[in-house]
Design a protein around this motif. Structure first.
Motif, short mmCIF file in Angstrom:
data_model
loop_
_atom_site.label_atom_id
_atom_site.label_comp_id
_atom_site.label_asym_id
_atom_site.label_seq_id
_atom_site.Cartn_x
_atom_site.Cartn_y
_atom_site.Cartn_z
N SER A 3 -28.53 57.50 -57.01
CA SER A 3 -28.92 57.12 -58.37
C SER A 3 -29.08 55.60 -58.44
N SER A 4 -29.72 55.13 -59.48
CA SER A 4 -29.88 53.68 -59.67
C SER A 4 -28.52 53.01 -59.75
N GLU A 5 -27.57 53.66 -60.40
CA GLU A 5 -26.22 53.11 -60.51
C GLU A 5 -25.55 53.01 -59.14
N GLU A 6 -25.72 54.05 -58.31
CA GLU A 6 -25.13 54.02 -56.97
C GLU A 6 -25.74 52.91 -56.13
N ILE A 7 -27.04 52.74 -56.22
CA ILE A 7 -27.72 51.69 -55.46
C ILE A 7 -27.21 50.32 -55.90
N SER A 8 -27.11 50.11 -57.20
CA SER A 8 -26.61 48.83 -57.71
C SER A 8 -25.18 48.57 -57.24
N THR A 9 -24.36 49.61 -57.25
CA THR A 9 -22.96 49.46 -56.81
C THR A 9 -22.90 49.12 -55.33
N VAL A 10 -23.68 49.81 -54.51
CA VAL A 10 -23.69 49.53 -53.07
C VAL A 10 -24.13 48.10 -52.82
N LEU A 11 -25.18 47.65 -53.50
CA LEU A 11 -25.65 46.28 -53.33
C LEU A 11 -24.59 45.27 -53.75
#
Length: 90
Positions: free
Chosen positions: A56-64
């Motif tokens: 999800s967009s949230e997961e991608i943001s968190t990983v970054l």
């Protein structure tokens, strides 16, 4: 290879199979220079989609956000540029 990033509390709710995929990606990307990183990440994104892993967009943001921790401002900016390029290519 340091895997301590996987224990970051911000990633606690992420599916373990996604964390494993990210760890494999990190291992394969070790030592790649900046010019090789974009094609490598594009290929990895395609492989992830083909295997049914969707972030999800949230997961991608968190990983970054986790990836940027402890990095110099220059390294964080380079990561931001790579992500921007990937978004433009999609």
């Amino acid at each position: 290879m340091d895997t301590s990033w996987q224990n970051n509390p911000k990633l606690a709710d992420m599916d373990k199979s996604k964390l494993e995929m990210l760890q494999n990606l990190a291992e394969q990307g070790t030592g790649k220079n900046a010019s090789d990183m974009l094609p490598f990440l594009m290929s990895a994104a395609t492989q992830g989609k083909n295997s049914g892993l969707r972030f999800s967009s949230e997961e991608i943001s968190t990983v970054l956000e986790v990836l940027k921790m402890g990095k110099s401002p220059q390294e964080a900016a380079k990561l931001d540029r790579i992500v921007s390029l990937m978004r433009m290519i999609r």
